[in-house]
Each structure stands twice: as C-alpha cells, then as structure tokens.
Design an enzyme around this catalytic site. Structure first.
Site, PDB file in Angstrom:
ATOM      1  N   HIS A   1       0.866  -1.179   0.000  1.00 44.22           N
ATOM      2  CA  HIS A   1       0.000   0.000   0.000  1.00 44.22           C
ATOM      3  C   HIS A   1       0.913   1.243   0.000  1.00 44.22           C
ATOM      4  O   HIS A   1       2.010   1.210   0.538  1.00 44.22           O
ATOM      5  CB  HIS A   1      -0.823  -0.055   1.287  1.00 44.22           C
ATOM      6  CG  HIS A   1      -1.928   0.943   1.385  1.00 44.22           C
ATOM      7  ND1 HIS A   1      -1.704   2.256   1.757  1.00 44.22           N
ATOM      8  CD2 HIS A   1      -3.264   0.834   1.192  1.00 44.22           C
ATOM      9  CE1 HIS A   1      -2.862   2.906   1.791  1.00 44.22           C
ATOM     10  NE2 HIS A   1      -3.830   2.067   1.440  1.00 44.22           N
TER      11      HIS A   1
ATOM     12  N   GLN B   1      -4.663  -4.904   7.094  1.00 44.63           N
ATOM     13  CA  GLN B   1      -5.696  -5.824   6.620  1.00 44.63           C
ATOM     14  C   GLN B   1      -5.700  -7.129   7.398  1.00 44.63           C
ATOM     15  O   GLN B   1      -6.699  -7.843   7.392  1.00 44.63           O
ATOM     16  CB  GLN B   1      -5.506  -6.111   5.120  1.00 44.63           C
ATOM     17  CG  GLN B   1      -5.644  -4.895   4.228  1.00 44.63           C
ATOM     18  CD  GLN B   1      -7.036  -4.275   4.267  1.00 44.63           C
ATOM     19  OE1 GLN B   1      -8.025  -4.925   4.615  1.00 44.63           O
ATOM     20  NE2 GLN B   1      -7.118  -2.988   3.953  1.00 44.63           N
TER      21      GLN B   1
ATOM     22  N   CYS C   1      -4.725   2.497  -3.677  1.00 47.99           N
ATOM     23  CA  CYS C   1      -3.438   2.915  -3.091  1.00 47.99           C
ATOM     24  C   CYS C   1      -2.333   1.896  -3.352  1.00 47.99           C
ATOM     25  O   CYS C   1      -1.415   1.750  -2.542  1.00 47.99           O
ATOM     26  CB  CYS C   1      -3.561   3.180  -1.604  1.00 47.99           C
ATOM     27  SG  CYS C   1      -4.723   4.496  -1.216  1.00 47.99           S
TER      28      CYS C   1
ATOM     29  N   LYS D   1     -10.459  -0.014  10.758  1.00 48.38           N
ATOM     30  CA  LYS D   1     -10.721  -1.212   9.947  1.00 48.38           C
ATOM     31  C   LYS D   1     -11.076  -2.394  10.843  1.00 48.38           C
ATOM     32  O   LYS D   1     -11.384  -3.478  10.350  1.00 48.38           O
ATOM     33  CB  LYS D   1      -9.488  -1.553   9.111  1.00 48.38           C
ATOM     34  CG  LYS D   1      -9.131  -0.462   8.101  1.00 48.38           C
ATOM     35  CD  LYS D   1      -8.045  -0.897   7.130  1.00 48.38           C
ATOM     36  CE  LYS D   1      -7.327   0.278   6.530  1.00 48.38           C
ATOM     37  NZ  LYS D   1      -7.687   0.563   5.147  1.00 48.38           N
TER      38      LYS D   1
ATOM     39  N   ASP E   1       3.073  -4.274   7.962  1.00 49.85           N
ATOM     40  CA  ASP E   1       1.855  -3.484   7.791  1.00 49.85           C
ATOM     41  C   ASP E   1       0.677  -4.438   7.996  1.00 49.85           C
ATOM     42  O   ASP E   1       0.364  -5.241   7.125  1.00 49.85           O
ATOM     43  CB  ASP E   1       1.852  -2.867   6.395  1.00 49.85           C
ATOM     44  CG  ASP E   1       0.531  -2.157   6.089  1.00 49.85           C
ATOM     45  OD1 ASP E   1      -0.403  -2.230   6.908  1.00 49.85           O
ATOM     46  OD2 ASP E   1       0.441  -1.539   5.014  1.00 49.85           O
TER      47      ASP E   1
HETATM   48  C1  LIG Z   1      -2.506  -2.636   3.514  1.00 57.03           C
HETATM   49  C2  LIG Z   1      -2.793  -1.261   4.026  1.00 57.03           C
HETATM   50  N1  LIG Z   1      -1.798  -0.532   4.546  1.00 57.03           N
HETATM   51  C3  LIG Z   1      -1.994   0.717   5.019  1.00 57.03           C
HETATM   52  C4  LIG Z   1      -3.225   1.296   4.977  1.00 57.03           C
HETATM   53  C5  LIG Z   1      -3.379   2.674   5.513  1.00 57.03           C
HETATM   54  O1  LIG Z   1      -4.200   2.696   6.656  1.00 57.03           O
HETATM   55  P1  LIG Z   1      -4.755   4.095   7.168  1.00 57.03           P
HETATM   56  O2  LIG Z   1      -5.383   4.774   6.003  1.00 57.03           O
HETATM   57  O3  LIG Z   1      -5.742   3.731   8.211  1.00 57.03           O
HETATM   58  O4  LIG Z   1      -3.595   4.856   7.698  1.00 57.03           O
HETATM   59  C6  LIG Z   1      -4.307   0.565   4.436  1.00 57.03           C
HETATM   60  C7  LIG Z   1      -5.681   1.106   4.360  1.00 57.03           C
HETATM   61  O5  LIG Z   1      -5.969   2.094   3.766  1.00 57.03           O
HETATM   62  C8  LIG Z   1      -4.077  -0.725   3.952  1.00 57.03           C
HETATM   63  O6  LIG Z   1      -5.069  -1.450   3.416  1.00 57.03           O
END
Ligand SMILES: Cc1ncc(COP(=O)(O)O)c(C=O)c1O
Ligand SMILES: Cc1ncc(COP(=O)(O)O)c(C=O)c1O
Lengths: 406, 156, 406, 156
Positions: free
Chosen positions: A121, A201, A362, A224, A198
C-alpha cells in the site's frame, strides 16, 4: 454463530441506499461499527469526558485509567509482551511514518537499502520514499508472481549487508494474499535485519500474535477493526522504542523542559505528544471486545465461507476476471470485467445499494506490475452474508446490460 | 473517598515540618527523583557507614503534602538499616499501597508500621500514589548508585 | 443569552462527581461537548459511516462532501481565503510539528534562529527544539514581564538577519494573557519573517480572523472548541503549503506512484495522508455551528463576566495569589495558595466536585521564569456560571481547613 | 439518480468507439491529464493551423465510459474553432455541469449542444464529474502550452 444476529448489531444496515438494502463490500477501506462501539463513544462524551494524564480530578483519573485499559486490551489482543510497546497514533499511516522517520534518522545513511514488496500500500512505500529523497537510501522491491504471491526466494536474494529494514504487508488489500510473514521474519532475523509489518488488513481478519511472529514493528488502524476513525496503533519492540528518537514533539512526551535542553518522557508517553484521540482510543477497547465476543476463530471461519462462496459465484460471471490467485487468500477480491471500466462498475453497483471500491486502492505499483490501471474490489467483513454476494453478482451482471454490451 | 484518610494528622504534620531536610555532610550516595506529570522533585543524600548501614539520610524536595510527608517519614524509618533491610521495607510499603494489605516487614516495629500506614489513604487517590512513592524509588536508586535520575513514569 | 439553557445542552452536567454537582473548570485542557456535537457523531457512525475520497459509492460520496463542508466551515470560521489552506491533523501539536518539520527541512540550517516566547506551551517549543537538536538551529526566547505580558520591544530586538520564523501563542494557557499578535506580526512582516501562531486557547475564546492577522500559520485543536478529540487544524497560507515538502506520507497524499519516483497530490490532500479522523472532522462542523448559535460576541461577553467575577472573588481569599496580571486577560486563572501545594488543592477541590488542573500546564519555561514549580488553574468555558465560581471559592477556602492551616 | 441518464446511448456509443483516438501527426501542442483519485489518464495532441484554429485534435486515454466519451465528443466539437472559441465552449460545458443550466455558447449549433448535453447526467454523480471534465482541462492546458500536467485535484 448467528450471522443475522451479528449483522443486526450494526445500525447502518437498517439504512437504505438508493432505495435498496445496503450491501457493504468495502470493509478493506473501513469497516462499519457495531452498536456497542458507537454507544461507548456516545456514553464517554456524554458522561465521562475529560482529557487524560494531565489533570488529577476524578473525570481525568477515570479517563486516564480507561485509556490505559485500551492499551492493555490491544497488548493482549496482539499478544505483545509489554503495554509500553503499544503506541497510539492517528492511523496506520502515521504509525509507519513514525518508524520510517525515527529509524531513518538514526540508522539510515546514503546508499543504505530498504526492502519493500510490490504488494505494498502507498502508506508502506511513501514514508520510505522520503528516506530515498532526503537521505539517498535505496528502495528495493521484492517481486510478486502473477498469482499475487511474494516470491520469497527473490526477497531473500535482495538482502545485502546494506539492508537496514524490511517493510512488508501481512495481507494484501488488493489480492487478499496472506503473506507468509513468519517465514520472511525468520529469513530477516538470520541476517539481522529488522522487519516492519503493515498489519492493516490482517488484524481485522486473521489472528495476529506479534510475540510469535517476533516482528520488530507492527502497524494497523482501529477504523478497519470495527473501531472509530482517528486511532492507529504501532506495536514496536521496547528496545527499538527506547533507542529511537522521538517523533512528534509537544506536551506529555517530555520529562524536563529547560531553556537550553529538553529531556523526553519514558515509554509510551515519549511517542504520544499532545492531546490524544482520547475518546476514540477509549472506545477502541469496545471494538476488541466485539471481536472477542464473536471469537476470532468464528470470524475467520465465517469470512472464509463467504469468500469461498463469492469466488465460486464470481468465477461463473462471463468475462469477469479475478485478480491474483494467491496460495492463501482472505476476503479481499479485486476483479475486472471485460469492456467495463471499474468506475463504471462501482457507479452501476451503487445504484443497487452495493458499495464496492474502484481504482488502484493505493497500490499503483501492484497495478503496474499486473498491467492494470484500475480494478474493482469487493471486500468482506464479519457482517457479510451469502445473500450479499448474490446481490453483488446480480448487480455485476447488470453492468453489461446498462452499458449495452453483449 | 475520604480526604481525612488521605490527609491524616501525621501526614499534615510531617508535610508542614519535614524531618531531615537539607543536604547532609559527607553523603556517600545521592539520587534525584522527578515526577514529570506534576513536577514534584526530590533529591536524597545518603551516608552509608562501613557496615553498609544507613548512617544518615536527608532530602531536599519540592512537592505536595503527601510527597513531603512520605519523604520525611522515610528518612526516619530507614536510619540504621542495611541496604537489604531498606529494600524489604520499601517493598512492604509498595505492597501495602498497591495491594491493599498491611505492612509486612520484620524490620519495623509497630509504631513505625503505624507511621507508614498513615500513607495508606493514597490508595483511594490513584493519581497521588506516585507522590507517596517517589522518595522511596529515589532512595533505592541512590542505594544502587544508579546514574539515571528516577522518573516516576518508568516505575511500574 | 440564557446561560442555564446553554449549560443544559451539555449532558455531562447532569452527572455527579463524588456525589456533588460537577463544576468543570478545566476547559483550557479540553472542553466538554454539547449534545448537538455528540449526536452528530453518533448519527454519522450509525447511519452514514464511510471512509472518504477513495470510494465512489453513495456513502463515500456523502462522507466526502460532509468532510469538505467542515473544511469550508473552518475556513469561514477563521476567515481564511481558500479552503485548501485548511489542513486537518490529529491535534494542534501535530499541526505545529508539521510546520516545524517541513519548514525546518526546507529553510533552516546551522545557526539559523527561531524566536519563541517564555509563554509557550511545550507543543510550541519541543517541535522547534528538534531543529536545534538535528540542525543546530538557535532558539531565542522573547521574555515576559512579571505581569505575564510579552515584552514586545525585546522580542523586536531579538530579530536578526538569521531569524527564520517566529512562533508565538495567541493566548496563554496559564496567565490568560491575550497576546497582541497583530502587532507582533506587523513587526515580523517588516523584517520579512514568517509567523506561526499557536491558537489553541484563542480560537475557543476570542474572535480569530487569520486574514486580518495576516499570519503565515495558525494552529489549533478541535477538542478545546467543543469538538471531538482527534481533530487538529492547521491554517497555512497557500504559498507556504505549496512550497513546503510533504510531512506524513501514504495513501491519498500522492499523485502518481512509480517504482523510481513519487509525485505528490495538490492541496489540501498533500498534507492529509492515510485515513483521516473522518467522523470527528465531519462532527467538528457541528461544534462551529454550536459557537455560531451562541454568537462569538455573546460568548466573549459571558466568559468575560464570569472571569471578572472570579478574579474579584478569588482576590479576596486569604493568601491566594493570582499568577500574572496581563493587560488583556481571558478566562484562564492560575493561582497559588500559600502553604498548600497545587496538587493538594486539586485533590481537595475534586472532593467538592470542582475540576481544576494542577501542575506546570505544559509550560515549564513560564513557571521557571516566575519561580514556580506548579500552579493551580481554573479555566472558564461557555457553560460556567457565577455559582460555579462561588463553589470554587468555597472549596478553596476549605483547603486550608483540610490541611489544618490557619 | 438514474443510470440511464448517466449512460445515455450516445455516451455508450462514444465510450465503445471513441473518435479521433491516437496521436495525430504534426501536432503543435500536447498535454497530459491525470485523475489521481481513480487513475484516469488522457493525453491530447493538438494541431493549430496558421490562423490559430484547431486543425486536428486527437487523444490517447485510459478511463471509464464517461471520460472516454467526453474526450471523444470534445474532439469532434472543437475542430475548426479558434482558441478563444474553444474556451467559450469549455466554459459553457463546465457551467452546464456545475450550475445545472443549459449549454450557452454561440459557437455550437443545436446538434452539437445536444451532444454535449448528453453528459449532463454526471451532475447527479458528483464523483464522476471529474471523469467528464478531465479531457477539457487537458485540452485547455495544451492550448496554453502549460508545462505542468493537468491533475483533476487542482481544478476547482
Ligand atoms: C494494507 C494497508 N496498509 C496501510 C493502509 C493505511 O491505513 P490508514 O489509512 O488507516 O492509515 C491501508 C488502508 O488504507 C491498507 O489497506
Ligand atoms: C497554548 C496551547 N498550545 C498547544 C496545546 C496543545 O494542544 P493539543 O494537546 O490539542 O495538541 C495546548 C493544549 O494543550 C495549549 O493550551
């Protein structure tokens, strides 16, 4: 487990979208919230509100205790060793930035290497890119194959004596790949390279045990995991948090402030500057309780069942292609429909009350790798039913009709 | 909650006129303690004699009634004790405050236990526990000749 | 204006503290929330929840629109020129760090000077201290006098050709000093030095017009303005936001992401990485509406009346000393009571249901300057009444009794 | 909301077989447009003749039915127009989409207006407005020989 009973705990599902029952298949983006969570937030603001830590009146004492209860709740939920290893941020993105910035400041210099993967991401790439821009670090991408699995042997080959850190997703938000993170950590451990995971998910959808994984850093977001927006979590091994410099500076993270010198507070305060998302962190404990009330095993089992049902049914749709075919797949299903752009799919589905996401999610690197510019994505949460999937499939069939395609 | 429990006469008296205030001569150990939340400070000066017993213990401090009284009472109770005995007393004290029990230490007589028990009122005022324990942690730090200052935020 | 009617809008005041009616005098720390704000948050989570920006289904479109409505609401509230000049952060502390970090990265080098004042909250000192630690910048402190007023002539003298930025509070959270910020900005403007204003205490209590002030940066927190926790606001002139590098990196703040290069999104997204505190930002618009429903003039008038009443009554208390006597004072009253430590005051007052704060209030420099280690602080919000002040004073009188002082 | 309004036959037809696709020879101006939210891309190639009129206009693009149809219709409507006339048409188009009005431009005949009006359905789908306007902003950028790529996020 009675899915209808669980679904009924989510007030949003009594709402109609464009006159239709809401079929929410955008949980990878953010999950809906159960009533217990919404009520806790409401109660706190109505009856208990106070800032924490700084005041010693009864409201503040209560809020401070509740805040720390969430820290312990999170610690137990992901099985960390110490509660000071749990740092609250505003989202997972900030948590990853915290590590990239402070780790970069202390350990990364010109020519040092950072390994990420083609699955990442943007939130697990851009923070490292800053170190490339500002410190001339080198970013290497561990490749994925057509199935959407990271090629572990290739990742291993990328590690050199200059590799300072490996940052990798536990679960892809496009292909649903469950990454064999333990294997990657073991490889890294042998070469003495720390690993950031990370877990955005993974935490909502599979069991996470940071002690068993033995990862150095683990980041995720509360919103989430059936929690309020505004809360992110960084788990980090104590030794790192002690060694790394502070990130955001201000009230609460200091020990002594003089005109010529400032000393910083011990953990976890060192990394929690200014007024925290107090009410939201306190409420997040209720989200953990919600998951526990269902039981992680039941949750996994249910989501697996719905995912398998969805995959089966989707595969039958003419000219629909599911993106990736990983060894281990969770309830994230990206797909394309021949001749129909994902945005048109999303708009047309929305008319039927079906909420999915279209775009690159993203993950531009991943899309480039798979020669796509955009995909449609249906992602599954605890509240989804087979009926939801039936409605989804019907709505997809409708797309080609609306667009007058054979 | 009961203010009279917190501010017992003995606490008020020690708070108003703390014993062993100042810096004793010839101290062999010292340590500073600090509570960043409220700014309470304490600096203890300790003289251990040849038998490794507390010959003298004094303190300088700035803090609330509880923290001054606690430091003052502490200086009275540990004189003549060995390092291990001091630790035993401190554990008995912390235990009393955290776990609601009595003071259990064979190194204190009944009068001394009663004195320490006068601080039991803080149990009902969780934000004030650190006020009562800061001086003890600082003494421990001095005994162990720790370099770092004590900071209540890193004490469990 | 009917104060009882306004107070009744705050559910918390139907709660008892230690069996007593709650007298909340800790609004400088964080304000209580009116029902309209709490209900909006509740409604949003129950009926409208979705993440913003990324998805194109109906829920997401609605949330995105509401989110941008708050941006416009804030823009109008502080009279900014463009809505892209409003950036949402997690708190004011992050907002100041955003400026210190990005401005420092681009414009501060070894030996450059930053001017702050002796009034500053740690959140407007520590971020600049990082530049001292990491870039060898010099921090100069504009002095205050015994009254708690900044000595403007001395501040002026501190400005040299090496001065890169001036960071100053609009309203002190200890002495209640209303700083003549326009005068300071005019002085700075003549020497071409940009000014950051810490508006945490001003926005809830006095009228703020950033266009009239002509400041470069203005930071504040939603939770002190009757809003939810988790929301901070940075106003910055567009020219700065365009010139400065990004701060937190991740999803939503990018334009195009390639393996070798990343380009960043235009304003305001450039500074809003990851999932925002969506629900809390959307709810904050209701806080602005709440203040508007009262009228800023009425609010100021009411708080002035209560403050004056409090000052008068407090001055009559034997051996009570009010800290500072600034030319222009808002409803923040720090005081000491001879022979009684502020923590003991706070504990004893709490027994009477009176919530005040004791300590250094994140202003150690100010306390050192005034030769104090701690003070007690009563701070006033829109819901406070003369009766609250009467109860406060009676509780203070009680302190000496409890502690057996003459 | 009404999908049939959004996906009118003329849109679907242009979406499926866009006119003037590709890169024309001898183009004198070009610009790229990009919508970071959804990844839609368009690249326009423009040939202005000696009289500063649009002699040829083609595009390459990747996007949804709306964005392809909009670009395709645009290439048809502006041929032969001067730069000022193009701007007038574009403003009429944006105005129609934002303010719900008719198309008001003296440089289009009724048939052409009807064609443009086929995009009016996006008004009910706010997230899709940018799909319809991207190609126009990009054409404007080419006309003005702007160096920067067009990014829908900086267009009001
Ligand atoms: C795999 C992953 N990493 C990072 C993020 C970023 O999370 P956040 O937008 O809550 O900071 C997300 C979700 O948008 C994600 O799906
Ligand atoms: C003057 C001043 N500046 C900065 C802050 C920091 O605000 P926050 O904690 O919301 O980041 C505060 C409040 O704590 C304050 O009073």
């Amino acid at each position: 487990m009675n899915i209808n009973e669980i679904k009924s705990q989510f007030p949003i599902f009594s709402k109609k979208i464009n006159g239709k029952q809401l079929v929410y298949l955008d949980s990878s983006n953010s999950s809906q919230k159960p009533l217990s969570v919404i009520n806790r937030l409401n109660d706190f603001y109505k009856n208990e509100f106070s800032n924490i830590g700084r005041s010693i009146h009864s409201l503040a004492v209560n809020a401070t205790n509740k805040f720390e209860e969430t820290r312990v709740g999170v610690k137990n939920f992901i099985n960390a060793k110490f509660k000071e290893e749990i740092i609250f941020t505003k989202n997972a993105t900030e948590a990853i930035n915290l590590v990239a910035t402070t780790f970069g400041q202390k350990y990364i210099k010109d020519g040092d290497e950072i390994i990420i993967t083609e699955l990442e991401h943007h939130s697990n790439y851009v923070p490292w890119n800053f170190l490339r821009e500002n410190k001339k670090a080198i970013i290497k991408f561990a490749p994925i194959n057509e199935d959407g699995d990271i090629v572990i042997s290739k990742l291993q080959e990328l590690i050199t004596s200059k590799t300072k850190i490996i940052a990798v997703s536990h679960l892809s938000n496009v292909t649903g790949t469950i990454v064999p993170i333990k294997e990657i950590i073991e490889i890294a451990r042998k070469k003495n390279v720390p690993v950031l995971v990370d877990g955005c998910q993974s935490v909502p959808h599979i069991s996470v045990d940071v002690s068993d994984l033995d990862c150095d850093f683990y980041a995720f977001s509360g919103h989430k995991v059936y929690g309020p927006t505004g809360v992110g979590i960084l788990y980090a091994k104590k030794k790192w948090l002690e060694k790394l410099p502070p990130y955001i500076g201000g009230g609460a993270m200091i020990s002594e402030v003089k005109k010529d010198k400032i000393t910083y507070a011990p953990l976890p305060e060192k990394y929690e500057a200014g007024t925290m998302p107090t009410a939201e962190v306190i409420t997040f404990n209720e989200s953990i309780k919600f998951i526990k009330s269902i039981g992680m095993d039941n949750l996994i089992k249910h989501e697996k069942e719905i995912t398998n049902y969805a995959l089966e049914k989707l595969k039958k749709i003419n000219s629909l292609k599911i993106i990736g075919n990983p060894k281990n797949k969770a309830g994230v299903i990206a797909f394309t429909l021949k001749g129909v752009h994902p945005h048109d799919i999303a708009t047309i589905l929305d008319e039927d009350g079906v909420a999915i996401r279209a775009g690159h999610h993203c993950c531009q690197i991943l899309h480039e790798r798979l020669n796509l510019t955009a995909t449609a994505r249906a992602s599954i949460g605890i509240y989804n039913t087979k009926e939801d999937i039936d409605i989804l499939c019907k709505a997809i069939e409708n797309c080609r009709k609306v667009l007058d395609l054979k | 909650m009961d203010l009279k429990q917190l501010y017992q006469d003995i606490i008020l008296e020690h708070g108003k006129s703390p014993r062993n205030l100042g810096r004793c001569k010839d101290y062999s150990h010292e340590a500073k303690g600090y509570n960043p939340l409220c700014g309470d400070k304490v600096h203890v000066y300790l003289k251990l004699n040849n038998e490794k017993k507390v010959e003298n213990l004094t303190f300088e401090g700035d803090g609330c009634a509880i923290s001054l009284a606690s430091a003052s009472i502490m200086t009275e109770l540990v004189k003549g004790k060995s390092s291990d005995e001091v630790k035993d007393i401190m554990n008995a004290f912390l235990n009393m405050i955290k776990n609601n029990s009595e003071i259990e230490s064979s190194y204190l007589d009944d009068d001394q236990k009663t004195k320490l028990m006068s601080l039991s009122g803080v149990k009902q005022f969780p934000m004030r526990v650190k006020c009562a324990t800061l001086s003890w942690h600082t003494l421990l730090s001095a005994l162990e000749r720790k370099k770092k200052d004590v900071n209540t935020e890193i004490i469990d």
